[in-house]
Motif scaffolding. Structure first.
Motif, PDB file in Angstrom:
ATOM      1  N   TYR A  42     -18.162 -41.469  10.184  1.00  0.00           N
ATOM      2  CA  TYR A  42     -17.977 -40.178  10.846  1.00  0.00           C
ATOM      3  C   TYR A  42     -18.949 -39.127  10.324  1.00  0.00           C
ATOM      4  CZ  TYR A  42     -14.977 -39.744   6.716  1.00  0.00           C
ATOM      5  OH  TYR A  42     -14.483 -39.765   5.451  1.00  0.00           O
ATOM      6  N   THR A  43     -19.097 -38.041  11.111  1.00  0.00           N
ATOM      7  CA  THR A  43     -19.998 -36.946  10.773  1.00  0.00           C
ATOM      8  C   THR A  43     -19.227 -35.631  10.774  1.00  0.00           C
ATOM      9  OG1 THR A  43     -20.598 -36.572  13.074  1.00  0.00           O
ATOM     10  CG2 THR A  43     -21.971 -38.113  11.845  1.00  0.00           C
ATOM     11  N   GLY A  47     -23.512 -32.470  12.066  1.00  0.00           N
ATOM     12  CA  GLY A  47     -24.210 -33.737  12.233  1.00  0.00           C
ATOM     13  C   GLY A  47     -24.518 -34.477  10.947  1.00  0.00           C
ATOM     14  N   ASN A  48     -24.061 -33.970   9.812  1.00  0.00           N
ATOM     15  CA  ASN A  48     -24.293 -34.645   8.543  1.00  0.00           C
ATOM     16  C   ASN A  48     -23.289 -35.782   8.362  1.00  0.00           C
ATOM     17  OD1 ASN A  48     -26.410 -32.902   7.662  1.00  0.00           O
ATOM     18  ND2 ASN A  48     -24.860 -31.367   7.256  1.00  0.00           N
ATOM     19  N   ARG A  79     -21.423 -35.404   1.032  1.00  0.00           N
ATOM     20  CA  ARG A  79     -22.064 -35.085   2.308  1.00  0.00           C
ATOM     21  C   ARG A  79     -23.553 -35.393   2.146  1.00  0.00           C
ATOM     22  NH1 ARG A  79     -23.883 -30.076   4.618  1.00  0.00           N
ATOM     23  NH2 ARG A  79     -23.453 -29.159   2.608  1.00  0.00           N
ATOM     24  N   ILE A  80     -24.105 -36.127   3.111  1.00  0.00           N
ATOM     25  CA  ILE A  80     -25.484 -36.595   2.990  1.00  0.00           C
ATOM     26  C   ILE A  80     -26.255 -36.363   4.283  1.00  0.00           C
ATOM     27  CG2 ILE A  80     -24.991 -38.381   1.287  1.00  0.00           C
ATOM     28  CD1 ILE A  80     -25.159 -40.370   3.745  1.00  0.00           C
TER      29      ILE A  80
END
Length: 134
Positions: A42-43, A47-48, A79-80
């Motif tokens: 999931y994001t 959009g991360n 978070r990436i």
């Protein structure tokens, strides 16, 4: 069936990711290679993506990442930003090193002044010029 297992191991994906929580203002965050099993599906609204990363008590070296151990439920989420997905750990590691080098160059540039001051020239009318006539 053992042939399928061998094919699955060869097709394992590795991702080059940037950790956004640890990024400083205006600079890129730390970059690492993670196996596909650590990436969450999931994001967030911007959009991360998210991934699991082992706690500091676990040594996450190259061999640990290549083995692609399933994440433990106690591993923290980060978070990436996903940069690239590759089927080969070595290729992902090379891209990761390039991104690290690029971020080091950018951080070195931010410490240097962007423009040097030009020298100040005193206008002629304020210069002390002595004219001697003979």
């Amino acid at each position: 069936m053992p042939i399928n297992c061998i094919l699955f191991q060869q097709m394992a994906l590795f991702h080059v990711v940037e950790f956004l929580e640890e990024a400083q203002a205006g600079l890129k965050g730390p970059v690492a290679v993670i196996p596909d099993s650590w990436l969450l599906p999931y994001t967030d609204p911007s959009g991360n993506r998210f991934c699991n990363w082992p706690p500091k008590s676990v040594k996450a070296d190259a061999n640990f990442i290549i083995k692609a151990k399933k994440p433990d439920s106690l591993w923290p989420l980060y978070r990436i930003r996903l940069h690239k997905s590759l089927s080969n750990y070595q290729a992902a590691s090379q891209i990761c090193e390039r991104l690290k080098d690029m971020s080091e160059v950018e951080s070195d540039d931010t410490n240097a002044p962007t423009q040097t001051k030009r020298p100040r020239i005193t206008p002629i009318r304020f210069r002390s010029v002595f004219i001697f006539s003979t």
